[in-house]
Write a protein that holds these residues in place. Structure first.
Motif, PDB file in Angstrom:
ATOM      1  N   TYR A   1      40.490  32.495  34.864  1.00 17.57           N
ATOM      2  CA  TYR A   1      38.983  32.668  35.804  1.00 17.57           C
ATOM      3  C   TYR A   1      37.946  31.639  35.298  1.00 17.57           C
ATOM      4  N   ASP A   2      37.754  31.479  34.053  1.00 16.49           N
ATOM      5  CA  ASP A   2      36.974  30.478  33.555  1.00 16.49           C
ATOM      6  C   ASP A   2      37.316  28.839  34.017  1.00 16.49           C
ATOM      7  N   ALA A   3      38.636  28.713  33.686  1.00 19.30           N
ATOM      8  CA  ALA A   3      39.071  27.395  33.858  1.00 19.30           C
ATOM      9  C   ALA A   3      38.896  27.160  35.584  1.00 19.30           C
ATOM     10  N   ALA A   4      39.275  27.982  36.311  1.00 14.53           N
ATOM     11  CA  ALA A   4      39.148  27.826  37.688  1.00 14.53           C
ATOM     12  C   ALA A   4      37.667  27.621  38.082  1.00 14.53           C
TER      13      ALA A   4
ATOM     14  N   ALA B   1      40.808  25.262  45.282  1.00 15.11           N
ATOM     15  CA  ALA B   1      39.772  25.905  43.998  1.00 15.11           C
ATOM     16  C   ALA B   1      39.160  27.315  44.159  1.00 15.11           C
ATOM     17  N   SER B   2      38.881  27.937  45.520  1.00 11.65           N
ATOM     18  CA  SER B   2      38.610  28.976  45.788  1.00 11.65           C
ATOM     19  C   SER B   2      39.568  30.008  45.758  1.00 11.65           C
ATOM     20  N   ALA B   3      40.809  29.641  46.267  1.00 12.40           N
ATOM     21  CA  ALA B   3      42.163  30.600  46.014  1.00 12.40           C
ATOM     22  C   ALA B   3      42.404  30.633  44.486  1.00 12.40           C
ATOM     23  N   ALA B   4      42.235  29.556  43.864  1.00 12.26           N
ATOM     24  CA  ALA B   4      42.734  29.794  42.075  1.00 12.26           C
ATOM     25  C   ALA B   4      41.464  30.577  41.684  1.00 12.26           C
ATOM     26  N   ILE B   5      40.296  30.690  41.930  1.00 15.61           N
ATOM     27  CA  ILE B   5      39.596  31.580  41.499  1.00 15.61           C
ATOM     28  C   ILE B   5      39.668  33.071  41.649  1.00 15.61           C
ATOM     29  N   ALA B   6      39.886  33.371  43.083  1.00 17.31           N
ATOM     30  CA  ALA B   6      40.248  34.658  43.815  1.00 17.31           C
ATOM     31  C   ALA B   6      41.414  35.122  42.916  1.00 17.31           C
ATOM     32  N   GLU B   7      42.388  34.308  42.821  1.00 12.88           N
ATOM     33  CA  GLU B   7      43.663  34.738  42.115  1.00 12.88           C
ATOM     34  C   GLU B   7      43.407  35.233  40.513  1.00 12.88           C
ATOM     35  N   ALA B   8      42.816  34.300  39.879  1.00  6.71           N
ATOM     36  CA  ALA B   8      42.455  34.794  38.617  1.00  6.71           C
ATOM     37  C   ALA B   8      41.387  35.780  38.551  1.00  6.71           C
TER      38      ALA B   8
ATOM     39  N   LYS C   1      43.091  39.143  38.427  1.00  5.87           N
ATOM     40  CA  LYS C   1      43.933  39.602  37.282  1.00  5.87           C
ATOM     41  C   LYS C   1      43.225  40.511  36.180  1.00  5.87           C
ATOM     42  N   GLY C   2      42.024  40.887  36.511  1.00  2.00           N
ATOM     43  CA  GLY C   2      41.457  42.126  35.972  1.00  2.00           C
ATOM     44  C   GLY C   2      40.105  41.590  35.105  1.00  2.00           C
ATOM     45  N   ASP C   3      39.791  42.025  34.043  1.00  3.57           N
ATOM     46  CA  ASP C   3      38.624  41.981  33.002  1.00  3.57           C
ATOM     47  C   ASP C   3      38.113  40.409  33.057  1.00  3.57           C
ATOM     48  N   LEU C   4      36.973  40.032  33.442  1.00  3.50           N
ATOM     49  CA  LEU C   4      36.660  38.435  33.782  1.00  3.50           C
ATOM     50  C   LEU C   4      36.130  38.157  32.404  1.00  3.50           C
ATOM     51  N   SER C   5      35.587  39.279  31.431  1.00  3.35           N
ATOM     52  CA  SER C   5      35.060  38.540  30.333  1.00  3.35           C
ATOM     53  C   SER C   5      35.799  37.924  29.242  1.00  3.35           C
TER      54      SER C   5
END
Length: 155
Positions: free
Chosen positions: A46-49, A27-34, A37-41
């Motif tokens: 990123y939200d799904a992770a 789960a942590s790796a999925a968040i880091a990967e997302a 990918k840039g702009d978090l807004s």
């Protein structure tokens, strides 16, 4: 407090270790990967992770609570005189003459395919404290069934 067998307790502990050692790092790796990918807004990945991680943490916390509240039953102190938790009950449906066998277990250990039913089910509740030869009349969603207890053993 949840009463359970030693086997059920050990399975919960193993599940917790799996979640903490394998699923949490994923789960942590999925968040880091997302995040990379840039702009978090506007990053739905990123939200799904983050949401998946929150669900995982919730599951871990509930499992820890269940383990902390667990009371392991000493099967050597149980009697097969009457139905109780961890009793394996062989019975006959008096209407259909069908034979069935269930072991009554805690909610966490319930597994219908393995013949293990939760102590909180209507059938288990109707069987509790009955003896061999007794006929239990049990209200289930489809009506009332009559089950004759043929044998009680402790697993």
């Amino acid at each position: 407090m949840a009463y359970m067998s030693q086997e059920g307790y050990e399975k919960l502990v193993a599940d917790l270790k799996q979640l903490e050692a394998v699923e949490r790092p994923k789960a942590s790796a999925a968040i880091a990967e997302a995040r990379d990918k840039g702009d978090l807004s506007e990053n739905s990945e990123y939200d799904a992770a983050k949401e998946a991680q929150a669900h995982l943490e919730d599951k871990i916390n509930k499992l820890k609570q269940t383990i902390a509240e667990a009371k392991i039953i000493d099967t050597s102190r149980l009697s097969s005189d009457m139905v109780q938790i961890l009793s394996k009950v062989e019975m006959t449906n008096m209407t259909t003459k069908a034979k069935m066998t269930y072991t009554i277990v805690s909610e966490n250990e319930a597994d219908l395919k393995a013949g293990k039913i939760s102590i909180k089910t209507p059938i288990a509740q109707g069987l509790l404290n009955k003896k061999v030869g007794d006929v239990a009349e049990i209200k289930i969603p489809r009506g009332t069934i009559k089950l004759r207890i043929d044998n009680i053993t402790i697993e």
